[in-house]
Design a protein around this motif. Structure first.
Motif: not given
Length: 231
Positions: A180-192
């Protein structure tokens, strides 16, 4: 307008989509051992992963053990990391940490929070990254991206990083918790992202509870009135 917390069904779908998009999410920091990861994460505070990688790509071929980095000393270590923000204090903390790892932990990175957070320059977030990424433990490192995403979407609303972390650990289903940590940080970094989130491209915008997502291109469900900005 306060953002409503996501429902269990929304959260399940949210992570199913993120998992489908990135089946094997990884940190973007370059490392090949728990020690290299620890040093990279310590250097990453208020710095980009890209800038850290540029520095450690020079440092690690020369010194990638506690003994080797400790032997460099503070001034020589600064030479390798001087392109990173706060490099003076980071160099001092890294040398002190190496000394403690050598003297108290047989040059091994501890696999528990208490010993990790006792190291100079290692706070809760750094400890969580190491516990999760290096040792496969269920831990949630909340950085600025995850804090923003949690509050914006309604996944985990909290006034500070600890509240968001505790909320995430409570609501994320067990099947997703390790990645979950990786999914969230990558989504926040590149989309949200902060100023102009890419809601039109977001694969979970229909699960998001942020009212303003429609202003940034998210598809407006039938029955929801569009604002002037989104027309």
């Amino acid at each position: 307008m306060a953002v409503k917390n996501m429902t269990k069904k929304q959260i399940q779908t949210f992570f199913e989509r993120l998992r489908e998009q990135r089946p094997n999410p990884q940190t973007e920091l370059n490392y090949s051992s728990p020690f290299e990861l620890l040093i990279a994460v310590m250097l990453s505070a208020q710095a980009t992963d890209l800038s850290v990688n540029k520095a450690t790509d020079r440092l690690f071929p020369v010194a990638n053990t506690p003994e080797a980095i400790y032997a460099l000393g503070v001034e020589n270590l600064k030479h390798y990391i001087k392109t990173i923000g706060l490099y003076n204090s980071k160099a001092e903390n890294v040398i002190k940490t190496c000394q403690i790892l050598i003297s108290k932990h047989q040059s091994q990175v501890p696999d528990n929070r208490v010993d990790l957070e006792a190291l100079p320059g290692v706070g809760r977030k750094t400890a969580n990254v190491v516990l999760n990424t290096a040792f496969g433990q269920a831990a949630m490192a909340v950085d600025t991206h995850i804090f923003r995403l949690g509050n914006r979407t309604g996944l985990a609303v909290g006034k500070n990083v600890l509240e968001v972390e505790q909320r995430l650990m409570k609501v994320i289903p067990k099947e997703f918790i390790l990645d979950a940590h990786h999914w969230l940080i990558l989504h926040g970094r590149y989309c949200c992202i902060a100023r102009k989130p890419k809601c039109a491209e977001c694969i979970v915008s229909d699960q998001c509870n942020w009212p303003e997502r429609f202003d940034f291109g998210a598809t407006v469900p039938t029955g929801i009135r569009q604002t002037k900005k989104s027309v």
